[in-house]
Design an enzyme around this catalytic site. Structure first.
Site, PDB file in Angstrom:
ATOM      1  N   GLY A  12       0.039   6.166 -14.267  1.00 50.54           N
ATOM      2  CA  GLY A  12      -1.201   5.250 -13.594  1.00 50.54           C
ATOM      3  C   GLY A  12      -0.638   4.128 -13.040  1.00 50.54           C
ATOM      4  O   GLY A  12       0.515   3.524 -13.265  1.00 50.54           O
ATOM      5  N   GLU A  14       0.784   3.175 -10.472  1.00 54.34           N
ATOM      6  CA  GLU A  14       2.010   3.072  -9.446  1.00 54.34           C
ATOM      7  C   GLU A  14       1.666   2.716  -8.081  1.00 54.34           C
ATOM      8  O   GLU A  14       2.903   2.410  -7.606  1.00 54.34           O
ATOM      9  CB  GLU A  14       2.393   4.687  -9.264  1.00 54.34           C
ATOM     10  CG  GLU A  14       2.712   5.710 -10.790  1.00 54.34           C
ATOM     11  CD  GLU A  14       1.375   6.205 -11.190  1.00 54.34           C
ATOM     12  OE1 GLU A  14       0.108   5.925 -10.420  1.00 54.34           O
ATOM     13  OE2 GLU A  14       1.398   7.091 -11.912  1.00 54.34           O
ATOM     14  N   LYS A  16      -0.828   3.837  -6.106  1.00 53.70           N
ATOM     15  CA  LYS A  16      -1.225   4.980  -4.894  1.00 53.70           C
ATOM     16  C   LYS A  16      -2.337   4.409  -3.977  1.00 53.70           C
ATOM     17  O   LYS A  16      -2.378   4.849  -2.668  1.00 53.70           O
ATOM     18  CB  LYS A  16      -2.242   5.667  -5.993  1.00 53.70           C
ATOM     19  CG  LYS A  16      -1.402   6.587  -7.016  1.00 53.70           C
ATOM     20  CD  LYS A  16      -2.248   7.324  -7.732  1.00 53.70           C
ATOM     21  CE  LYS A  16      -3.243   6.731  -8.960  1.00 53.70           C
ATOM     22  NZ  LYS A  16      -2.361   5.568  -9.817  1.00 53.70           N
ATOM     23  N   ASN A  38     -12.597   4.481 -13.917  1.00 49.29           N
ATOM     24  CA  ASN A  38     -11.361   4.112 -14.970  1.00 49.29           C
ATOM     25  C   ASN A  38     -10.159   3.761 -13.889  1.00 49.29           C
ATOM     26  O   ASN A  38      -9.428   2.798 -14.077  1.00 49.29           O
ATOM     27  CB  ASN A  38     -11.058   5.136 -15.808  1.00 49.29           C
ATOM     28  CG  ASN A  38     -10.894   6.553 -15.190  1.00 49.29           C
ATOM     29  OD1 ASN A  38     -11.284   6.527 -14.129  1.00 49.29           O
ATOM     30  ND2 ASN A  38     -10.182   7.481 -15.687  1.00 49.29           N
ATOM     31  N   ALA A  39     -10.051   4.212 -12.748  1.00 47.47           N
ATOM     32  CA  ALA A  39      -9.319   3.927 -11.709  1.00 47.47           C
ATOM     33  C   ALA A  39      -9.547   2.346 -11.163  1.00 47.47           C
ATOM     34  O   ALA A  39     -10.568   2.050 -11.042  1.00 47.47           O
ATOM     35  CB  ALA A  39      -9.205   4.773 -10.739  1.00 47.47           C
ATOM     36  N   GLN A 225      -5.125   8.011 -11.760  1.00 48.58           N
ATOM     37  CA  GLN A 225      -4.328   7.970 -12.902  1.00 48.58           C
ATOM     38  C   GLN A 225      -2.895   8.566 -12.585  1.00 48.58           C
ATOM     39  O   GLN A 225      -2.574   8.507 -11.406  1.00 48.58           O
ATOM     40  CB  GLN A 225      -4.870   8.846 -13.896  1.00 48.58           C
ATOM     41  CG  GLN A 225      -6.228   8.006 -14.537  1.00 48.58           C
ATOM     42  CD  GLN A 225      -7.495   8.355 -13.777  1.00 48.58           C
ATOM     43  OE1 GLN A 225      -7.781   9.358 -13.519  1.00 48.58           O
ATOM     44  NE2 GLN A 225      -8.338   7.196 -13.568  1.00 48.58           N
ATOM     45  N   ASP A 334      11.028  -4.824  -5.234  1.00 51.41           N
ATOM     46  CA  ASP A 334      11.158  -6.097  -5.271  1.00 51.41           C
ATOM     47  C   ASP A 334      11.292  -6.555  -6.878  1.00 51.41           C
ATOM     48  O   ASP A 334      11.871  -7.576  -6.905  1.00 51.41           O
ATOM     49  CB  ASP A 334      10.034  -6.720  -4.366  1.00 51.41           C
ATOM     50  CG  ASP A 334       8.763  -6.456  -5.035  1.00 51.41           C
ATOM     51  OD1 ASP A 334       8.239  -5.319  -4.778  1.00 51.41           O
ATOM     52  OD2 ASP A 334       7.858  -7.483  -5.203  1.00 51.41           O
ATOM     53  N   VAL A 425       8.280  -3.319  -1.156  1.00 55.54           N
ATOM     54  CA  VAL A 425       8.913  -4.330  -1.444  1.00 55.54           C
ATOM     55  C   VAL A 425       8.036  -5.397  -1.599  1.00 55.54           C
ATOM     56  O   VAL A 425       8.485  -6.604  -1.615  1.00 55.54           O
ATOM     57  CB  VAL A 425      10.093  -4.585  -0.529  1.00 55.54           C
ATOM     58  CG1 VAL A 425      11.191  -3.578  -0.445  1.00 55.54           C
ATOM     59  CG2 VAL A 425       9.509  -4.701   1.096  1.00 55.54           C
TER      60      VAL A 425
HETATM   61  P1  GDP Z   1      -2.941   2.092  -8.389  1.00 55.66           P
HETATM   62  O1  GDP Z   1      -3.908   2.361  -9.467  1.00 55.66           O
HETATM   63  O2  GDP Z   1      -1.750   3.385  -8.504  1.00 55.66           O
HETATM   64  O3  GDP Z   1      -3.435   2.273  -7.016  1.00 55.66           O
HETATM   65  O4  GDP Z   1      -2.026   0.657  -8.660  1.00 55.66           O
HETATM   66  P2  GDP Z   1      -2.785  -0.457  -9.012  1.00 55.66           P
HETATM   67  O5  GDP Z   1      -3.501  -0.985  -7.692  1.00 55.66           O
HETATM   68  O6  GDP Z   1      -3.603  -0.372 -10.183  1.00 55.66           O
HETATM   69  O7  GDP Z   1      -1.358  -1.375  -9.401  1.00 55.66           O
HETATM   70  C1  GDP Z   1      -0.501  -1.482  -8.300  1.00 55.66           C
HETATM   71  C2  GDP Z   1      -0.166  -3.006  -8.362  1.00 55.66           C
HETATM   72  O8  GDP Z   1       1.089  -3.470  -7.875  1.00 55.66           O
HETATM   73  C3  GDP Z   1      -1.279  -3.735  -7.536  1.00 55.66           C
HETATM   74  O9  GDP Z   1      -1.547  -5.042  -7.880  1.00 55.66           O
HETATM   75  C4  GDP Z   1      -0.503  -3.559  -6.107  1.00 55.66           C
HETATM   76  O10 GDP Z   1      -1.050  -4.773  -5.195  1.00 55.66           O
HETATM   77  C5  GDP Z   1       0.898  -3.965  -6.485  1.00 55.66           C
HETATM   78  N1  GDP Z   1       1.973  -3.444  -5.579  1.00 55.66           N
HETATM   79  C6  GDP Z   1       1.916  -2.152  -4.896  1.00 55.66           C
HETATM   80  N2  GDP Z   1       3.164  -1.924  -4.343  1.00 55.66           N
HETATM   81  C7  GDP Z   1       4.035  -3.217  -4.724  1.00 55.66           C
HETATM   82  C8  GDP Z   1       5.300  -3.553  -4.417  1.00 55.66           C
HETATM   83  O11 GDP Z   1       5.779  -2.871  -3.405  1.00 55.66           O
HETATM   84  N3  GDP Z   1       5.555  -4.457  -4.798  1.00 55.66           N
HETATM   85  C9  GDP Z   1       4.716  -5.557  -5.398  1.00 55.66           C
HETATM   86  N4  GDP Z   1       5.431  -6.576  -6.011  1.00 55.66           N
HETATM   87  N5  GDP Z   1       3.411  -4.994  -5.847  1.00 55.66           N
HETATM   88  C10 GDP Z   1       3.129  -3.908  -5.321  1.00 55.66           C
HETATM   89  P1  IMO Z   2      -5.428   4.306 -11.693  1.00 62.22           P
HETATM   90  O1  IMO Z   2      -6.038   5.391 -10.897  1.00 62.22           O
HETATM   91  C1  IMO Z   2      -3.744   3.446 -15.707  1.00 62.22           C
HETATM   92  C2  IMO Z   2      -5.686   5.273 -19.185  1.00 62.22           C
HETATM   93  C3  IMO Z   2      -6.208   4.483 -20.268  1.00 62.22           C
HETATM   94  C4  IMO Z   2      -6.132   5.244 -21.405  1.00 62.22           C
HETATM   95  C5  IMO Z   2      -5.967   6.646 -20.964  1.00 62.22           C
HETATM   96  C6  IMO Z   2      -7.609   7.152 -21.284  1.00 62.22           C
HETATM   97  O2  IMO Z   2      -5.750   3.036 -11.414  1.00 62.22           O
HETATM   98  O3  IMO Z   2      -3.977   4.717 -11.797  1.00 62.22           O
HETATM   99  P2  IMO Z   2     -10.250   6.758 -19.961  1.00 62.22           P
HETATM  100  O4  IMO Z   2     -10.795   5.765 -19.624  1.00 62.22           O
HETATM  101  O5  IMO Z   2      -9.509   7.410 -18.777  1.00 62.22           O
HETATM  102  O6  IMO Z   2     -10.661   7.659 -20.809  1.00 62.22           O
HETATM  103  O7  IMO Z   2      -8.517   6.246 -20.629  1.00 62.22           O
HETATM  104  O8  IMO Z   2      -6.115   6.451 -19.482  1.00 62.22           O
HETATM  105  N1  IMO Z   2      -6.033   5.058 -17.998  1.00 62.22           N
HETATM  106  C7  IMO Z   2      -5.409   4.609 -16.742  1.00 62.22           C
HETATM  107  N2  IMO Z   2      -4.185   3.857 -16.981  1.00 62.22           N
HETATM  108  N3  IMO Z   2      -4.161   3.659 -14.541  1.00 62.22           N
HETATM  109  C8  IMO Z   2      -5.341   4.111 -14.462  1.00 62.22           C
HETATM  110  O9  IMO Z   2      -6.021   4.449 -13.410  1.00 62.22           O
HETATM  111  C9  IMO Z   2      -6.112   4.751 -15.706  1.00 62.22           C
HETATM  112  N4  IMO Z   2      -7.084   5.381 -15.865  1.00 62.22           N
HETATM  113  C10 IMO Z   2      -7.402   5.666 -17.329  1.00 62.22           C
HETATM  114  O10 IMO Z   2      -5.738   3.127 -20.348  1.00 62.22           O
HETATM  115  O11 IMO Z   2      -4.855   4.894 -21.946  1.00 62.22           O
HETATM  116 MG    MG Z   3      -4.664   1.250 -11.031  1.00 61.98          MG
END
Ligand code: GDP
Ligand code: IMO
Ligand code: MG
Length: 434
Positions: A12, A14, A16, A38-39, A225, A334, A425
């Protein structure tokens, strides 16, 4: 063949959200297929930093429709807050733009209370959930005792069923966990108000997806996730309670595999995990701390520090297999700038049953199915690669990356056997090499 599926290839977070935002410019519908609030999906564009929990990450593109699909569990309280925040920024979240599948299930306040109580009861074995009620809500869904979004079409009747369900949950809270109960009448009144507010957004989600696919329009399926949090294929029991993999898009939205044209796995240039559970390449040293600080690795949903480690190619090959990945999107390259040496895990090793032989067993296949004890015995085998010192946040073409960064990207493609079609980046929409 117009369905594009975006899934997380690690644990998770990453990136997305930013990848979906990028791809959304070419699509007519963006649909979330699993998970709940949770996301936390971040989109940085048009001067906004959106932290989206339930609303699909395509919402900034005015010409498309966003759908919260049947496979999602919806916390209406959170959804209403998110819609209000978006509306305050001038983003249209009206019923013609944001639709909720009537078959999505509803998270109640008592699901959240149960999530918290079960975590406390697990003690040292706690999963480290987000405490958003995800596990209890999916458990009720599987037990066929849950309320669905479509039930909100009749707010009074919905409220009665909410009260009845809360009474049942209260018994568990009290008798199993000695935890505080909630007032059924109060929760029912709150949920009646959410139902009135959300009712105009209800739709036949799978019919919408089906019609658009049949008409040749492009549907972007947004996963929450990541692979290793998948209920079936992740590091059970340290997983979430839904299908986070590409197959989850088909069941969560309700369409057939022949429509899928691209499956894109999103991975960071390193690895992170929030919550408990195995993490073979975790770094508990100053390199891990540096990645956390430079990468801002604190949870979008809970603010918890994320555990950080080297990129694990055993995991990415597993992601390629389980999801049938056509492409990888590599984010946060980056963040690695300035590290002198980089490591990537190419395989895992462990002692054989007869350690005195001095021989080690080796695998390139992620050992997912034999449980945590087996996984804990495997140690990563690393390859070292040179780092680069240059700031790459302004680079927009792969040829302009420093040679060591080009090599890093190339080795990942070679070893995983999947092309990298987007490199992040920086967090901004335009900070990408496509
Ligand atoms: P998601 O749950 O997969 O959508 O990812 P999150 O939003 O929880 O976490 C990704 C974090 O990395 C966020 O704060 C984004 O703004 C940041 N991010 C995404 N792509 C990049 C990148 O290429 N470089 C940097 N420095 N930050 C990034
Ligand atoms: P996005 O979509 C990272 C993790 C929690 C915990 C486990 C179970 O932003 O990538 P839950 O509340 O789902 O029962 O928790 O999964 N977890 C995530 N970790 N990114 C997420 O979502 C997550 N959603 C749940 O930290 O380890
Ligand atoms: Mg996230």
């Amino acid at each position: 063949m117009p369905a594009i599926v975006v899934v997380g290839a690690q644990w998770g977070d990453e990136g997305k959200g930013r990848v979906v935002d990028w791809l959304a410019r070419e699509v007519q519908l963006v649909a979330r297929f699993n998970g709940g609030d949770n996301a936390g999906h971040t989109v940085v564009a048009q001067g906004h930093t959106l932290k989206l929990h339930l609303v699909p990450s395509g919402i900034l593109h005015p010409d498309l429709v966003c759908l919260i699909g049947a496979g999602v569990v919806v916390n209406p309280e959170r959804l209403v807050v998110e819609m209000d925040e978006l509306a305050a920024l001038g983003v249209d979240v009206g019923p013609s733009r944001l639709k909720i599948s009537a078959a999505a299930h509803v998270i109640l306040s008592t699901h959240r209370a149960l999530d918290g109580a079960r975590e406390v009861a697990r003690g040292r074995g706690a999963i480290g959930t987000t405490k958003r009620g995800i596990g209890p809500a999916y458990a009720d869904k599987a037990a066929r005792v849950s309320l669905r979004a479509g039930d909100m079409a009749n707010p009074e009747q919905f409220a009665e069923r909410v009260a009845e369900t809360v009474r049942g949950h209260n018994r568990s809270l009290q008798e199993l966990y000695g935890a505080e109960t909630l007032s059924p009448e109060q929760v029912a009144a709150e949920y009646c108000a959410y139902a009135r507010r959300l009712e105009p957004h209800l739709a036949d989600g799978s019919a919408l997806v089906g019609e658009m696919l049949a008409a040749g329009e492009t549907v972007l399926c947004e996963g929450a996730q990541g692979l290793l949090l998948d209920l079936d294929h992740g590091t059970y029991p340290y997983v979430t309670s839904s299908s986070t993999v590409a197959g989850g898009a088909l069941t969560g939205l309700g369409f057939g595999p022949r429509y899928v044209s691209r499956v894109i796995g999103v991975t960071k240039a390193y690895t992170t995990r929030v919550g408990a559970g195995p993490f073979p390449t975790e770094l508990l040293d100053e390199v891990g701390d540096r990645i956390r600080e430079v990468g801002g690795e604190y949870g979008t949903t809970t603010g918890r520090p994320r555990r950080c480690g080297w990129l694990d190619l055993v995991i990415l090959r597993y992601a390629a297999r389980i999801n049938g990945l056509d492409e990888l999107a590599l984010t946060k390259l980056d963040v690695l700038s300035g590290l002198e040496r980089l490591k990537v895990a190419l395989a895992y090793e462990r002692d054989t049953a007869r350690p005195e032989s001095g021989r080690r067993e080796r695998t390139e296949v992620f050992p997912a199915e034999f449980g945590l004890e087996s996984l804990a015995r495997w140690k990563p085998v690393y390859e070292e690669l040179p780092g680069w010192a240059e700031d790459i946040s302004e680079v927009r073409s792969r040829d302009d990356l420093p040679p060591a960064a080009r090599e890093y990207v190339g080795r990942i493609e070679e070893w995983v056997g999947v092309p990298i079609t987007l490199i992040g980046v920086g967090p901004e929409r335009e900070q990408a090499i496509v």
